[in-house]
Write an enzyme that holds these catalytic residues in place. Structure first.
Site, PDB file in Angstrom:
ATOM      1  N   LYS A  26      55.958  38.640  44.741  1.00  0.00           N
ATOM      2  CA  LYS A  26      57.227  37.906  44.737  1.00  0.00           C
ATOM      3  C   LYS A  26      58.192  38.450  45.791  1.00  0.00           C
ATOM      4  O   LYS A  26      58.052  39.562  46.277  1.00  0.00           O
ATOM      5  CB  LYS A  26      57.836  37.902  43.321  1.00  0.00           C
ATOM      6  CG  LYS A  26      57.068  36.901  42.432  1.00  0.00           C
ATOM      7  CD  LYS A  26      57.663  36.654  41.081  1.00  0.00           C
ATOM      8  CE  LYS A  26      56.824  35.570  40.369  1.00  0.00           C
ATOM      9  NZ  LYS A  26      57.133  35.452  38.951  1.00  0.00           N
ATOM     10  N   ARG A  78      50.273  39.229  35.426  1.00  0.00           N
ATOM     11  CA  ARG A  78      49.768  37.992  36.046  1.00  0.00           C
ATOM     12  C   ARG A  78      49.771  38.209  37.555  1.00  0.00           C
ATOM     13  O   ARG A  78      50.821  38.391  38.142  1.00  0.00           O
ATOM     14  CB  ARG A  78      50.713  36.849  35.639  1.00  0.00           C
ATOM     15  CG  ARG A  78      50.378  35.506  36.213  1.00  0.00           C
ATOM     16  CD  ARG A  78      51.432  34.472  35.821  1.00  0.00           C
ATOM     17  NE  ARG A  78      51.115  33.179  36.415  1.00  0.00           N
ATOM     18  CZ  ARG A  78      51.406  32.834  37.667  1.00  0.00           C
ATOM     19  NH1 ARG A  78      52.035  33.682  38.457  1.00  0.00           N
ATOM     20  NH2 ARG A  78      51.066  31.640  38.121  1.00  0.00           N
TER      21      ARG A  78
HETATM   22  N1  PMM Z   1      55.443  33.105  38.092  1.00  0.00           N
HETATM   23  C1  PMM Z   1      55.019  32.029  38.776  1.00  0.00           C
HETATM   24  C2  PMM Z   1      54.318  30.990  38.118  1.00  0.00           C
HETATM   25  N2  PMM Z   1      54.051  31.052  36.817  1.00  0.00           N
HETATM   26  N3  PMM Z   1      54.179  32.208  34.768  1.00  0.00           N
HETATM   27  C3  PMM Z   1      54.599  33.259  34.054  1.00  0.00           C
HETATM   28  N4  PMM Z   1      54.340  33.323  32.741  1.00  0.00           N
HETATM   29  N5  PMM Z   1      55.296  34.287  34.630  1.00  0.00           N
HETATM   30  C4  PMM Z   1      55.608  34.297  35.943  1.00  0.00           C
HETATM   31  O1  PMM Z   1      56.270  35.245  36.405  1.00  0.00           O
HETATM   32  C5  PMM Z   1      55.181  33.185  36.742  1.00  0.00           C
HETATM   33  C6  PMM Z   1      54.457  32.137  36.093  1.00  0.00           C
HETATM   34  C7  PMM Z   1      55.291  31.934  40.236  1.00  0.00           C
HETATM   35  O2  PMM Z   1      54.277  32.555  40.982  1.00  0.00           O
HETATM   36  P1  PMM Z   1      53.069  31.742  41.721  1.00  0.00           P
HETATM   37  O3  PMM Z   1      53.689  30.536  42.386  1.00  0.00           O
HETATM   38  O4  PMM Z   1      52.512  32.688  42.704  1.00  0.00           O
HETATM   39  O5  PMM Z   1      52.055  31.358  40.700  1.00  0.00           O
END
Ligand code: PMM
Length: 269
Positions: free
Chosen positions: A208, A243
């Site tokens: 991030k 994650r």
């Molecule tokens: N961050 C993203 C997408 N989904 N879900 C959860 N539970 N927690 C998060 O911090 C989160 C998420 C954004 O990241 P990406 O676009 O790289 O998937």
């Protein structure tokens, strides 16, 4: 023991891996690679939530996600689905998903809690204030830890009232969602406050922007070392899962934390 949740974004526009796994076969192959590297579960998403992102249509999101979920579930993989739409959640549950990861924690779609309650899947309740095109206008907090925890409690109450059993709920402070870079660090520093809510905790720091800023503006794939340091910190706090886009370094970081905590739990303040 902290699990590593590998991310598979079946989207053209996610900030780190957008466009690479839009083809279902590529997405499944990528998921298998992440599992081979040590992921215990795979989070499949069909809608980018990067800051500023526009929404995808429901049918388009469904068409991206369901074939990948079906294949992975048929292979015996524990699949999470990153969606804010009840219709996508319902189809994904039918296709074998074990977890619904709703970044809005049930706030974006009024039918979501009912769909999850009627199933037996786990439910991620993430702290959320607004959709991605507006969320960075919603970063005013007097006390970010208290307010995120308080707003999460409201979301949790709604999920419980809808009939989702407490043990099925996973809480996520939502790093990067309606947060400034400083807020993300403060929330990470106070993971114990979220642990005290009595649910499993999920942390999503992978690649991030707040890590890029720390590293002098480094691009996404150069952020995996910093992500691993966050995974180590999260594992010391005994979170349920991290994650992440990259798995090997994250699984190693978790293993180091586990070894350090083996003789006696570490006290982190
Ligand atoms: N961050 C993203 C997408 N989904 N879900 C959860 N539970 N927690 C998060 O911090 C989160 C998420 C954004 O990241 P990406 O676009 O790289 O998937």
């Amino acid at each position: 023991m902290t699990l590593v949740m590998g991310i598979v974004n079946v989207t053209p526009d996610s900030f780190s891996d957008g466009g690479r796994y839009l083809d279902p076969e590529q997405a499944v192959l990528h998921a298998r690679g992440l599992l081979a590297e040590g992921a215990s579960l795979i989070d499949v998403g069909g809608e980018s939530t990067r800051p500023g992102a526009q929404r995808v249509s429901g049918p388009e999101e469904l068409a991206r996600v369901v074939p990948v979920v079906r294949q992975l579930a048929a292979d015996g993989v524990r699949v999470s689905v990153d969606t804010m739409r009840a219709s996508v959640a319902e189809a994904a549950i039918d296709a074998g998903a074990a977890i619904i990861n709703d970044v809005s924690g049930g706030r974006a779609d009024s039918a979501m809690l009912e769909v999850v309650a009627a199933s037996n899947v786990d439910f991620v309740v993430m702290h959320w204030r607004a959709h991605s095109d507006r969320m960075q206008n919603e970063t005013a907090y007097r006390d970010v830890v208290a307010e995120v925890a308080g707003e999460l409690s409201v979301q949790l109450d709604q999920a419980l009232r809808a009939g989702i059993a407490s043990e099925r709920i996973i809480v996520d402070p939502g790093l990067g969602f309606a947060k400034t870079w400083d807020h993300n660090w403060t929330l990470l520093r106070h993971l114990d406050r979220f642990q005290a809510m009595g649910h499993r905790i999920l942390v999503g720091a992978s690649r991030k922007a707040f890590l890029g800023e720390l590293l002098g503006g480094r691009e996404t794939e150069g952020r995996d070392g910093a992500t691993a340091a966050v995974s180590f910190w999260a594992a010391l706090h005994d979170v349920w899962a991290v994650r992440t886009h990259e798995v090997t370094a994250q699984a190693d970081a978790v293993a180091v934390a586990r070894r350090l905590a083996r003789e006696a739990p570490l006290t982190i303040t």
